[in-house]
Write an enzyme that holds these catalytic residues in place. Structure first.
Site, PDB file in Angstrom:
ATOM      1  N   ASP A 252      30.102  70.404  26.012  1.00 59.29           N
ATOM      2  CA  ASP A 252      30.213  69.432  27.102  1.00 59.29           C
ATOM      3  C   ASP A 252      31.656  69.522  27.596  1.00 59.29           C
ATOM      4  O   ASP A 252      32.391  70.466  27.231  1.00 59.29           O
ATOM      5  CB  ASP A 252      29.782  68.026  26.655  1.00 59.29           C
ATOM      6  CG  ASP A 252      30.766  67.369  25.696  1.00 59.29           C
ATOM      7  OD1 ASP A 252      31.737  68.044  25.272  1.00 59.29           O
ATOM      8  OD2 ASP A 252      30.577  66.187  25.365  1.00 59.29           O
TER       9      ASP A 252
ATOM     10  N   CYS B  11      31.577  69.811  21.317  1.00 63.16           N
ATOM     11  CA  CYS B  11      31.798  68.623  22.145  1.00 63.16           C
ATOM     12  C   CYS B  11      33.112  68.020  21.674  1.00 63.16           C
ATOM     13  O   CYS B  11      33.871  68.683  20.952  1.00 63.16           O
ATOM     14  CB  CYS B  11      30.614  67.658  22.099  1.00 63.16           C
ATOM     15  SG  CYS B  11      30.211  66.963  20.492  1.00 63.16           S
TER      16      CYS B  11
ATOM     17  N   THR C 219      33.897  65.580  19.526  1.00 67.08           N
ATOM     18  CA  THR C 219      33.959  65.439  18.060  1.00 67.08           C
ATOM     19  C   THR C 219      33.068  66.434  17.327  1.00 67.08           C
ATOM     20  O   THR C 219      33.228  66.627  16.120  1.00 67.08           O
ATOM     21  CB  THR C 219      33.488  64.034  17.655  1.00 67.08           C
ATOM     22  OG1 THR C 219      32.143  63.861  18.155  1.00 67.08           O
ATOM     23  CG2 THR C 219      34.399  62.957  18.220  1.00 67.08           C
TER      24      THR C 219
ATOM     25  N   HIS D 138      25.034  78.816   1.504  1.00 64.36           N
ATOM     26  CA  HIS D 138      23.999  77.969   0.904  1.00 64.36           C
ATOM     27  C   HIS D 138      22.995  77.404   1.908  1.00 64.36           C
ATOM     28  O   HIS D 138      21.879  77.081   1.528  1.00 64.36           O
ATOM     29  CB  HIS D 138      24.644  76.805   0.138  1.00 64.36           C
ATOM     30  CG  HIS D 138      25.253  77.227  -1.166  1.00 64.36           C
ATOM     31  ND1 HIS D 138      25.688  76.328  -2.113  1.00 64.36           N
ATOM     32  CD2 HIS D 138      25.500  78.461  -1.678  1.00 64.36           C
ATOM     33  CE1 HIS D 138      26.173  76.986  -3.161  1.00 64.36           C
ATOM     34  NE2 HIS D 138      26.081  78.287  -2.918  1.00 64.36           N
TER      35      HIS D 138
ATOM     36  N   HIS E  70      18.550  78.941  -2.684  1.00 62.33           N
ATOM     37  CA  HIS E  70      18.911  78.296  -1.415  1.00 62.33           C
ATOM     38  C   HIS E  70      17.853  78.553  -0.339  1.00 62.33           C
ATOM     39  O   HIS E  70      17.646  77.733   0.546  1.00 62.33           O
ATOM     40  CB  HIS E  70      20.289  78.769  -0.957  1.00 62.33           C
ATOM     41  CG  HIS E  70      21.348  78.503  -1.973  1.00 62.33           C
ATOM     42  ND1 HIS E  70      21.706  77.231  -2.346  1.00 62.33           N
ATOM     43  CD2 HIS E  70      22.074  79.342  -2.752  1.00 62.33           C
ATOM     44  CE1 HIS E  70      22.632  77.288  -3.287  1.00 62.33           C
ATOM     45  NE2 HIS E  70      22.869  78.564  -3.554  1.00 62.33           N
TER      46      HIS E  70
HETATM   47  C1  RB5 Z   1      32.440  62.800  25.423  1.00 62.14           C
HETATM   48  O1  RB5 Z   1      33.365  61.882  25.844  1.00 62.14           O
HETATM   49  C2  RB5 Z   1      32.156  62.689  23.949  1.00 62.14           C
HETATM   50  O2  RB5 Z   1      31.395  61.551  23.696  1.00 62.14           O
HETATM   51  C3  RB5 Z   1      31.462  63.920  23.449  1.00 62.14           C
HETATM   52  O3  RB5 Z   1      32.233  65.048  23.721  1.00 62.14           O
HETATM   53  C4  RB5 Z   1      31.165  63.989  21.966  1.00 62.14           C
HETATM   54  O4  RB5 Z   1      32.308  63.785  21.207  1.00 62.14           O
HETATM   55  C5  RB5 Z   1      30.008  63.211  21.499  1.00 62.14           C
HETATM   56  O5  RB5 Z   1      29.632  63.222  20.331  1.00 62.14           O
END
Ligand code: RB5
Length: 154
Positions: free
Chosen positions: A20, A77, A79, A110, A145
């Protein structure tokens, strides 16, 4: 990592990648890194930093891996959390959110992870390249595994 990676379990050395906006910049850098190592990269998007939903791009990449069109995928993304939640809803997808090298290695050894997820707002470029390198070079151990991962899909 050699310039020309072994084909082993990759479909044509092709990797599908998506993000994203929170992972866009790192996606572009990882794409260039993979191309420099001889991989073919399918970019599922986005093509810029406009705000988009991680769900849409996570579904594109995880769907392609789930259908067997690609053996491996990479998702980013902000996080990595949203992408891993989306990807792991897909049958046969084992997406691993990694920010350390031990986890990246173990996710292959694994768990036979077929999608690597990273947080573009969590890790730096050099660590991301090392994670990708380790994840791509490590083979699944199989054995017990294999029995375990076969039980994951409901
Ligand atoms: C976008 O602002 C953020 O929510 C997205 O990149 C991500 O971290 C969501 O899990």
């Amino acid at each position: 990592m050699d310039k020309e990676p072994a084909a082993n379990n990759f479909i044509g050395n092709s990797i599908i990648i998506g993000s994203d906006h929170g992972g866009f910049e790192l996606k572009e850098k990882i794409k260039a890194f993979l191309l420099s190592k001889g991989f073919t990269v399918e970019d599922a998007g986005p093509s810029g930093t406009e705000s988009v939903s991680y769900v849409d791009y996570g579904k594109k990449v995880a769907g392609a891996v789930s259908r067997g069109q690609f053996s491996r995928g990479i998702l980013l993304c902000g996080t990595g959390l949203g992408m891993s939640m989306v990807a792991n809803r897909f049958p046969k997808v084992r997406a691993a959110l990694c920010s350390d090298l031990f986890s990246a290695r173990m996710s292959r050894l694994h768990n036979d992870a077929n999608i690597l997820v990273m947080g573009g707002r969590i890790i730096g470029d050099i660590l991301a390249f090392e994670l990708v390198k380790t994840w791509l070079e490590t083979e699944f151990e199989g054995g017990r595994h294999q029995d375990r991962i076969q039980c994951i899909d409901l």
